[in-house]
Design a protein around this motif. Sequence first.
Motif, PDB file in Angstrom:
ATOM      1  N   GLY A  45       0.980  -1.306  -0.203  1.00 20.20           N
ATOM      2  CA  GLY A  45      -0.396   0.251  -0.075  1.00 20.20           C
ATOM      3  C   GLY A  45       0.850   1.527  -0.027  1.00 20.20           C
ATOM      4  O   GLY A  45       1.969   1.007  -0.452  1.00 20.20           O
ATOM      5  N   ILE A  46       0.469   2.675   0.183  1.00 20.85           N
ATOM      6  CA  ILE A  46       1.309   4.047   0.230  1.00 20.85           C
ATOM      7  C   ILE A  46       0.623   4.414   1.941  1.00 20.85           C
ATOM      8  O   ILE A  46      -0.657   4.580   2.476  1.00 20.85           O
ATOM      9  N   TYR A  47       1.786   4.686   2.176  1.00 19.12           N
ATOM     10  CA  TYR A  47       1.662   5.785   3.197  1.00 19.12           C
ATOM     11  C   TYR A  47       1.887   6.693   3.555  1.00 19.12           C
ATOM     12  O   TYR A  47       1.859   7.924   2.302  1.00 19.12           O
ATOM     13  N   ILE A  48       0.535   6.887   4.380  1.00 17.03           N
ATOM     14  CA  ILE A  48       0.017   8.531   4.417  1.00 17.03           C
ATOM     15  C   ILE A  48      -0.445   9.281   5.131  1.00 17.03           C
ATOM     16  O   ILE A  48      -0.688  10.102   5.763  1.00 17.03           O
ATOM     17  N   GLY A  49       1.035   8.549   6.434  1.00 24.15           N
ATOM     18  CA  GLY A  49       1.304  10.159   7.514  1.00 24.15           C
ATOM     19  C   GLY A  49       0.178   8.479   8.282  1.00 24.15           C
ATOM     20  O   GLY A  49      -0.300   7.920   8.648  1.00 24.15           O
ATOM     21  N   ASP A  50       0.455   8.929  10.056  1.00 26.25           N
ATOM     22  CA  ASP A  50      -0.073   8.981  11.360  1.00 26.25           C
ATOM     23  C   ASP A  50      -0.293   7.437  10.931  1.00 26.25           C
ATOM     24  O   ASP A  50      -1.610   7.130  12.012  1.00 26.25           O
ATOM     25  N   ASN A  51       0.926   6.529  10.888  1.00 27.80           N
ATOM     26  CA  ASN A  51       0.878   5.622  11.304  1.00 27.80           C
ATOM     27  C   ASN A  51      -0.023   4.937  10.770  1.00 27.80           C
ATOM     28  O   ASN A  51      -0.940   4.029  10.278  1.00 27.80           O
ATOM     29  N   LYS A  52      -0.586   5.302   8.688  1.00 30.97           N
ATOM     30  CA  LYS A  52      -2.159   5.105   8.388  1.00 30.97           C
ATOM     31  C   LYS A  52      -1.146   4.674   6.606  1.00 30.97           C
ATOM     32  O   LYS A  52      -0.373   5.832   6.668  1.00 30.97           O
ATOM     33  N   PHE A  53      -2.154   3.635   6.371  1.00 29.78           N
ATOM     34  CA  PHE A  53      -2.038   3.313   5.129  1.00 29.78           C
ATOM     35  C   PHE A  53      -3.126   3.497   3.408  1.00 29.78           C
ATOM     36  O   PHE A  53      -3.784   3.083   4.934  1.00 29.78           O
ATOM     37  N   ILE A  54      -2.909   3.741   3.177  1.00 28.17           N
ATOM     38  CA  ILE A  54      -4.691   3.456   1.791  1.00 28.17           C
ATOM     39  C   ILE A  54      -3.766   2.043   0.769  1.00 28.17           C
ATOM     40  O   ILE A  54      -2.848   1.868   0.441  1.00 28.17           O
ATOM     41  N   HIS A  55      -4.478   1.262   1.158  1.00 26.38           N
ATOM     42  CA  HIS A  55      -4.752   0.282  -0.111  1.00 26.38           C
ATOM     43  C   HIS A  55      -5.869  -0.519  -0.719  1.00 26.38           C
ATOM     44  O   HIS A  55      -7.156  -0.191  -0.036  1.00 26.38           O
ATOM     45  N   ALA A  56      -5.400  -1.195  -1.610  1.00 24.02           N
ATOM     46  CA  ALA A  56      -6.995  -1.570  -2.360  1.00 24.02           C
ATOM     47  C   ALA A  56      -6.536  -3.466  -1.889  1.00 24.02           C
ATOM     48  O   ALA A  56      -6.529  -4.275  -1.304  1.00 24.02           O
ATOM     49  N   GLY A  57      -7.696  -3.157  -0.215  1.00 23.03           N
ATOM     50  CA  GLY A  57      -7.507  -4.531   0.333  1.00 23.03           C
ATOM     51  C   GLY A  57      -8.879  -5.464   0.075  1.00 23.03           C
ATOM     52  O   GLY A  57      -9.486  -4.899  -1.038  1.00 23.03           O
TER      53      GLY A  57
END
Length: 249
Positions: free
Chosen positions: A207-219
Amino acid sequence: MFKKVLIVTVLLISFASSASANTLYEVKKGDTLSKIAKLNKVTINDIRSWNKLTKDSVYIKQKLVVKKPAVATKTPAKVVTTKPVVVTSASKQETVVTPVQVKDAQLITAPFQEQEKSLSGKGQAMYPLIVDFAKRLEGIPYVYGGYTMSGFDCSGFIYFLHTQAGLDITRQSSESYFAQTSVVSIPVVGDLVFFQNTYKQGISHMGIYIGDNKFIHAGSKGVEVTSLDSSYWKEHFVSFNRFNALTVK
C-alpha cells in the motif's frame, strides 16, 4: 534551507489538491459514457483510455477520471537532493521492523537525509499528487488482477496511481515491486509499505503510507485507509520502502 523545503512542499500539495479535485467524476443515475464525456468536454476514447475501460457500461457511484491526469513535468524540479547509497542487501529486505509514526517536521526533511535511498526528483515530487488522488479513490471495489477504475488489487492500485501521475512504471506483482525498492527507516508520506504471508507466503500485499501510522491500499473491502496499529497488519508488516528510481514517461 528548511524554509525553502517547506515552500516547495506547500506548492506541491496545493497543485495536487487542485489537480485531483477536477479529475474525478462520480457517475449519477441516468449517466452514460457519452453524456459524461460531453459534460466534461472530452472524448469517449479519452475516458476509456484514462480509466483503462474495456466496455462502455457504467454504474452509479462509479468514479471515473475525466481530465487528463497531471504529469510530473508540471512539478517544480530539484526537490530531492540526496545522494544514492548502497542498496540494502536481499537478506535485510525480509527483516520485520516496527512501524513508526512520522512527525510533521520529518515529513518535510526526510527526503533530504543522506541515509535514505535516493529517488529521482521528479518521481518523489509527485508523492503529494499520488496520495491525494489515492484518497479520492476510496470505496472502489477489490478486483483480483484489477488495475482500472472498475476495481483494483493491491499492486494494480500502485500501478494505476503512478501511471496517472505520469511516471514510468510497469504492471507487476507486489513481490516484484518489492524487489525494485529499498527499505527506508524513516518513511515519508507517499512511500510504499509492504506485508508478507497474507494470502500466500512471502511478500503478498502493499500500500502507500499516508502519515499518522496509516496506509491506503486495495484491500478485500476495496480501496481503504487502514491503521498500521491493527493487530493483523502488525503481524504481517515487513517494511517501508521506496522505489530505487522513477522517471517521467
